[in-house]
Design an enzyme around this catalytic site. Structure first.
Site, PDB file in Angstrom:
ATOM      1  N   GLU A  90      -7.684  10.138  54.150  1.00  0.00           N
ATOM      2  CA  GLU A  90      -8.064  11.404  54.795  1.00  0.00           C
ATOM      3  C   GLU A  90      -8.458  12.471  53.786  1.00  0.00           C
ATOM      4  O   GLU A  90      -8.950  13.527  54.158  1.00  0.00           O
ATOM      5  CB  GLU A  90      -6.904  11.885  55.689  1.00  0.00           C
ATOM      6  CG  GLU A  90      -5.722  12.524  54.985  1.00  0.00           C
ATOM      7  CD  GLU A  90      -4.807  11.545  54.232  1.00  0.00           C
ATOM      8  OE1 GLU A  90      -5.153  10.342  54.143  1.00  0.00           O
ATOM      9  OE2 GLU A  90      -3.767  11.983  53.714  1.00  0.00           O
TER      10      GLU A  90
ATOM     11  N   CYS B 198       0.432   6.053  53.171  1.00  0.00           N
ATOM     12  CA  CYS B 198       1.371   6.486  52.131  1.00  0.00           C
ATOM     13  C   CYS B 198       2.802   6.634  52.683  1.00  0.00           C
ATOM     14  O   CYS B 198       3.426   5.627  52.993  1.00  0.00           O
ATOM     15  CB  CYS B 198       0.835   7.743  51.480  1.00  0.00           C
ATOM     16  SG  CYS B 198       1.369   7.891  49.789  1.00  0.00           S
TER      17      CYS B 198
ATOM     18  N   HIS C  34      -4.559   7.744  50.356  1.00  0.00           N
ATOM     19  CA  HIS C  34      -4.839   8.818  51.328  1.00  0.00           C
ATOM     20  C   HIS C  34      -6.312   8.823  51.741  1.00  0.00           C
ATOM     21  O   HIS C  34      -7.092   9.601  51.178  1.00  0.00           O
ATOM     22  CB  HIS C  34      -4.521  10.171  50.682  1.00  0.00           C
ATOM     23  CG  HIS C  34      -3.066  10.492  50.637  1.00  0.00           C
ATOM     24  ND1 HIS C  34      -2.452  11.253  51.587  1.00  0.00           N
ATOM     25  CD2 HIS C  34      -2.104  10.160  49.752  1.00  0.00           C
ATOM     26  CE1 HIS C  34      -1.172  11.387  51.289  1.00  0.00           C
ATOM     27  NE2 HIS C  34      -0.936  10.729  50.181  1.00  0.00           N
TER      28      HIS C  34
HETATM   29  N1  GLN Z   1       6.322   9.451  47.365  1.00  0.00           N
HETATM   30  C1  GLN Z   1       6.304   9.683  48.783  1.00  0.00           C
HETATM   31  C2  GLN Z   1       7.446   8.973  49.479  1.00  0.00           C
HETATM   32  O1  GLN Z   1       8.110   8.204  48.904  1.00  0.00           O
HETATM   33  C3  GLN Z   1       4.989   9.244  49.396  1.00  0.00           C
HETATM   34  C4  GLN Z   1       3.856  10.035  48.794  1.00  0.00           C
HETATM   35  C5  GLN Z   1       2.711  10.278  49.712  1.00  0.00           C
HETATM   36  O2  GLN Z   1       2.801  10.146  50.946  1.00  0.00           O
HETATM   37  N2  GLN Z   1       1.621  10.719  49.141  1.00  0.00           N
HETATM   38  O3  GLN Z   1       7.672   9.224  50.621  1.00  0.00           O
END
Ligand code: GLN
Length: 195
Positions: A171, A79, A169
């Site tokens: 995890e 992410c 995610h």
């Molecule tokens: N929206 C976040 C970003 O742009 C990422 C979201 C996440 O890591 N769950 O950094």
């Protein structure tokens, strides 16, 4: 084997828990001197990429971490971690470590209602649970980047050399297959290093 988890912000403890489940030792990187430890792989967790990128620079870890990845240490970015790795961000001039030749679109599912769950195939490890939280997706990839997963036609998982980048995610769900895949990659890297 020892795996470092970048612990500047976000969901890092959850990654440590999964590694523990797999019997793999992990420690947290919180400041520059933590990079001096001898570790075999690195996890960049989810959270807020803008904050994490800023802290990486402020804590003077940016150059060293970038070099480490370019020199081949296996890295798993989830992410926000994927956003840190991306060479380019879609319609955005910001970039962070820029070691992974893909273009990533931040908050690609919208900012508010962008959280959802699905189960889909991931590379050759079968179906995995996928929890997306204000997630990015991978808008395009350069040559040499292997696409590992797609959801609704959008790329959500890639591998390029020693780097795995995923939108969701792993995890946060009770499935260790993705971490196991990463640990296997780290094992192979360690063997190659020793040879
Ligand atoms: N929206 C976040 C970003 O742009 C990422 C979201 C996440 O890591 N769950 O950094």
């Amino acid at each position: 084997m020892l795996i470092a988890v970048m612990a500047l912000q976000g969901a890092f403890i959850e990654h440590e828990k999964v590694l523990n489940k797999l019997g793999v030792k992990a420690f947290e990187i919180r400041q520059k001197k933590d990079l001096e430890r001898d570790f075999d792989g690195l996890i960049l967790p989810g959270g807020e990429s803008t904050v994490q990128g800023k802290l990486l620079r402020e804590l003077e870890m940016y150059d060293e971490v970038k070099k480490m990845i370019e020199d081949g240490i296996p890295v798993l970015g989830t992410c926000a971690g994927l956003i840190l790795l991306a060479e380019k961000l879609f319609e955005d001039n910001t970039s962070h470590l820029a070691t992974l030749p893909v273009t990533v679109k931040r908050n690609a599912y919208g900012r508010q209602i962008g959280s959802f769950y699905t189960e889909q195939n991931f590379g050759n490890i079968g179906v995995v649970p996928m929890t997306f939280i204000r997630a990015p997706y991978i808008e395009s990839v350069s040559n040499g980047v292997e696409v590992l997963a797609k959801v609704n036609g959008n790329i959500v998982g890639v591998r390029y050399k020693n780097q795995i980048g995923i939108s969701f995610h792993p995890e946060l769900d009770n499935d260790t297959k993705i971490h196991k895949m990463f640990v296997d990659m780290v094992k192979n890297f360690k063997l190659r290093k020793a040879a």
